[in-house]
Design a protein around this motif. Structure first.
Motif, PDB file in Angstrom:
ATOM      1  N   THR A   1     -44.260 -72.668  13.518  1.00 13.23           N
ATOM      2  CA  THR A   1     -44.957 -73.973  14.070  1.00 13.23           C
ATOM      3  C   THR A   1     -45.828 -73.498  15.100  1.00 13.23           C
ATOM      4  OG1 THR A   1     -43.244 -73.879  15.800  1.00 13.23           O
ATOM      5  CG2 THR A   1     -42.710 -75.279  13.948  1.00 13.23           C
ATOM      6  N   VAL A   2     -46.936 -74.474  15.520  1.00  7.91           N
ATOM      7  CA  VAL A   2     -47.709 -74.449  16.359  1.00  7.91           C
ATOM      8  C   VAL A   2     -48.052 -75.496  17.261  1.00  7.91           C
ATOM      9  CG1 VAL A   2     -50.478 -74.237  16.718  1.00  7.91           C
ATOM     10  CG2 VAL A   2     -49.463 -73.216  14.754  1.00  7.91           C
ATOM     11  N   ILE A   3     -47.937 -75.193  18.712  1.00  9.16           N
ATOM     12  CA  ILE A   3     -48.097 -76.484  19.503  1.00  9.16           C
ATOM     13  C   ILE A   3     -49.556 -76.337  20.080  1.00  9.16           C
ATOM     14  CG2 ILE A   3     -47.542 -77.244  21.922  1.00  9.16           C
ATOM     15  CD1 ILE A   3     -44.843 -76.087  21.722  1.00  9.16           C
ATOM     16  N   TRP A   4     -50.347 -77.361  19.884  1.00  4.37           N
ATOM     17  CA  TRP A   4     -51.838 -77.374  20.108  1.00  4.37           C
ATOM     18  C   TRP A   4     -51.973 -78.621  21.229  1.00  4.37           C
ATOM     19  CZ3 TRP A   4     -55.699 -74.236  19.903  1.00  4.37           C
ATOM     20  CH2 TRP A   4     -57.032 -74.921  20.131  1.00  4.37           C
TER      21      TRP A   4
ATOM     22  N   ASN B   1     -59.322 -85.883  17.671  1.00  4.11           N
ATOM     23  CA  ASN B   1     -60.599 -85.089  17.816  1.00  4.11           C
ATOM     24  C   ASN B   1     -60.432 -83.794  17.163  1.00  4.11           C
ATOM     25  OD1 ASN B   1     -60.762 -86.143  21.268  1.00  4.11           O
ATOM     26  ND2 ASN B   1     -61.290 -87.214  19.392  1.00  4.11           N
ATOM     27  N   TYR B   2     -59.280 -83.020  16.944  1.00  2.36           N
ATOM     28  CA  TYR B   2     -59.165 -81.761  16.533  1.00  2.36           C
ATOM     29  C   TYR B   2     -58.432 -81.865  15.148  1.00  2.36           C
ATOM     30  CZ  TYR B   2     -59.307 -80.910  21.397  1.00  2.36           C
ATOM     31  OH  TYR B   2     -59.613 -80.852  22.781  1.00  2.36           O
ATOM     32  N   ASP B   3     -58.620 -83.004  14.416  1.00  4.44           N
ATOM     33  CA  ASP B   3     -58.200 -83.335  12.995  1.00  4.44           C
ATOM     34  C   ASP B   3     -58.558 -81.895  12.111  1.00  4.44           C
ATOM     35  OD1 ASP B   3     -56.838 -85.144  11.124  1.00  4.44           O
ATOM     36  OD2 ASP B   3     -58.741 -84.781  10.283  1.00  4.44           O
ATOM     37  N   ALA B   4     -59.748 -81.508  12.041  1.00  2.00           N
ATOM     38  CA  ALA B   4     -60.363 -80.798  11.102  1.00  2.00           C
ATOM     39  C   ALA B   4     -59.446 -79.285  11.276  1.00  2.00           C
ATOM     40  CB  ALA B   4     -61.865 -80.699  11.117  1.00  2.00           C
ATOM     41  N   SER B   5     -59.342 -78.710  12.292  1.00  2.87           N
ATOM     42  CA  SER B   5     -58.643 -77.535  12.751  1.00  2.87           C
ATOM     43  C   SER B   5     -57.257 -77.644  12.405  1.00  2.87           C
ATOM     44  CB  SER B   5     -58.984 -77.131  14.268  1.00  2.87           C
ATOM     45  OG  SER B   5     -60.044 -76.773  14.317  1.00  2.87           O
ATOM     46  N   ALA B   6     -56.554 -78.838  12.786  1.00  3.19           N
ATOM     47  CA  ALA B   6     -55.188 -78.961  12.404  1.00  3.19           C
ATOM     48  C   ALA B   6     -54.916 -79.085  10.870  1.00  3.19           C
ATOM     49  CB  ALA B   6     -54.499 -80.214  13.322  1.00  3.19           C
ATOM     50  N   ARG B   7     -55.871 -79.608  10.336  1.00  7.47           N
ATOM     51  CA  ARG B   7     -55.547 -79.713   8.884  1.00  7.47           C
ATOM     52  C   ARG B   7     -55.733 -78.215   8.169  1.00  7.47           C
ATOM     53  NH1 ARG B   7     -55.072 -84.528   6.682  1.00  7.47           N
ATOM     54  NH2 ARG B   7     -55.290 -86.407   7.981  1.00  7.47           N
ATOM     55  N   LEU B   8     -56.677 -77.562   8.437  1.00  8.59           N
ATOM     56  CA  LEU B   8     -56.860 -76.084   8.271  1.00  8.59           C
ATOM     57  C   LEU B   8     -55.490 -75.181   8.258  1.00  8.59           C
ATOM     58  CD1 LEU B   8     -58.675 -73.638   7.351  1.00  8.59           C
ATOM     59  CD2 LEU B   8     -59.084 -73.338   9.757  1.00  8.59           C
ATOM     60  N   TRP B   9     -55.237 -75.504   9.403  1.00  6.72           N
ATOM     61  CA  TRP B   9     -53.862 -74.524   9.724  1.00  6.72           C
ATOM     62  C   TRP B   9     -52.541 -75.022   9.114  1.00  6.72           C
ATOM     63  CZ3 TRP B   9     -55.065 -75.917  15.490  1.00  6.72           C
ATOM     64  CH2 TRP B   9     -56.148 -75.069  16.065  1.00  6.72           C
TER      65      TRP B   9
ATOM     66  N   VAL C   1     -46.780 -76.055  10.639  1.00  4.20           N
ATOM     67  CA  VAL C   1     -46.679 -77.396  11.230  1.00  4.20           C
ATOM     68  C   VAL C   1     -47.117 -77.436  12.783  1.00  4.20           C
ATOM     69  CG1 VAL C   1     -45.115 -79.398  11.977  1.00  4.20           C
ATOM     70  CG2 VAL C   1     -44.617 -77.902   9.949  1.00  4.20           C
ATOM     71  N   VAL C   2     -47.850 -78.222  12.874  1.00  4.79           N
ATOM     72  CA  VAL C   2     -48.655 -78.456  13.877  1.00  4.79           C
ATOM     73  C   VAL C   2     -48.394 -79.754  14.727  1.00  4.79           C
ATOM     74  CG1 VAL C   2     -51.287 -78.539  15.268  1.00  4.79           C
ATOM     75  CG2 VAL C   2     -50.972 -77.282  13.022  1.00  4.79           C
TER      76      VAL C   2
END
Length: 336
Positions: free
Chosen positions: A113-116, A126-134, A140-141
């Motif tokens: 898991t990632v907490i962002w 606003n961070y949709d692209a990065s979160a989808r990459l991960w 799981v972000v």
């Protein structure tokens, strides 16, 4: 899609926000090889094998965020900024936890898991692209947010939401999360909150869930008000040479140089502005560097490790990197 009922419990979790932070580093062997491709790591964001989905749909930005989007394009961003309907971009609550995860998570086991944490006045969309990459690469972000996005309650809110999701039989994430392999990060004010979150004592997180462990941090252009001297996990600081909101020397002087108790690496990327993390993953080198850091921390992947550890660490020579620093503790990080 449902938000899994996270908002019902978020107020109780936020009440724990006055507590403070840290944890130990351990990486199990990698199950899958990490392949960054043939081009420099900082210019390649390899989409993973999983389709990524989220608990909050995104839309073209309006109101305040439309102004942010316009500024981003002036500064060189290639894609339009995305937003949810959370205030002030819409009428939904500005307080909550949004999730990104692999669509096929039901076929997976023990997903790290990632907490962002979004930046001050920003929101998860606003961070949709990065979160989808991960998420496409098997993470799981969790993105906690309250519009201010700069204080210590948000890491605790995310930990509570992750634990609740993992324990709820009605939740698609039920029983799939490996909370012992959690990495915390964030952008701008959220980067400062991530540093503070990485300094919260492990026993505090384990009051939320006995399995919960933070094994590393990745503050991106972090706000300079953070207690880096409390951090006890490997930390990768990402900065930009063209960032006039949080100039690269600020995190270096007041955070990286003060991280006495843990391995710390600082990377300054050429031409990167404070708006770059809002861009698509192919034009946001921080997204791909973060992915490599995640793979190293959670899997001990040898290819990912080669960018950060050993006497010939590759990231230092990447053509998109202005300069890279590593403290003495980071010099001794294990290769795998």
């Amino acid at each position: 899609m449902s938000r899994f009922g996270f908002r019902r419990g978020v107020a109780a979790v936020l009440a724990a926000g006055s507590l403070l932070a840290g944890v130990s580093f351990a990486a199990p062997a990698s199950a899958d090889a990490y392949d960054p491709g043939a081009v420099p790591l900082s210019q390649y964001a390899p989409a993973g094998a999983h389709e990524a989905v989220s608990t909050a749909a995104v839309y073209p930005c309006q109101a305040l965020y439309a102004v942010y989007d316009a500024v981003g394009h002036v500064l060189g961003n290639h894609s339009n900024m995305t937003c949810t309907h959370e205030f002030p971009g819409g009428l939904d609550s500005p307080v909550g936890v949004d999730f990104y995860y692999p669509k096929d998570i039901a076929t997976m086991t023990r997903v790290p898991t990632v907490i962002w944490i979004p930046g001050f006045s920003s929101e998860p969309g606003n961070y949709d692209a990065s979160a989808r990459l991960w998420a496409s690469n098997g993470f799981v972000v969790a993105m906690p947010h309250d519009l201010i996005n700069s204080l210590d309650e948000l890491p605790l809110a995310a930990a509570g939401a992750l634990s609740a999701a993992n324990r709820d039989p009605r939740n698609v994430l039920h029983g799939r999360l490996d909370l012992s392999r959690t990495v915390i990060g964030g952008h701008s004010g959220g980067g400062g909150a991530a540093i503070n979150g990485a300094g919260i004592p492990p026993n505090i997180y384990q009051l939320i869930d006995p399995e919960f462990r933070i094994i590393g941090a990745v503050p991106t252009q972090p706000g300079p008000v953070a207690a880096a001297f409390l951090v006890n996990v490997p930390t990768l600081y990402l900065t930009g040479s063209a960032d006039f909101i949080v100039p690269h020397f600020l995190p270096r002087l007041v955070e990286y140089e003060l991280e006495f108790n843990a391995p710390a690496i600082l990377v300054c990327l050429k031409g990167v502005t404070h708006w770059t993390p809002f861009d698509d993953a192919a034009h946001n080198p921080m997204a791909s560097i973060t992915l490599a850091w995640l793979r190293y921390l959670v899997d001990g992947d040898k290819t990912a490790a080669s960018y950060f550890v050993g006497p010939d660490w590759k990231l230092r020579a990447d053509p998109a990197v202005d300069y890279a620093l590593r403290n003495g503790r980071a010099d001794n990080l294990p290769a795998a």
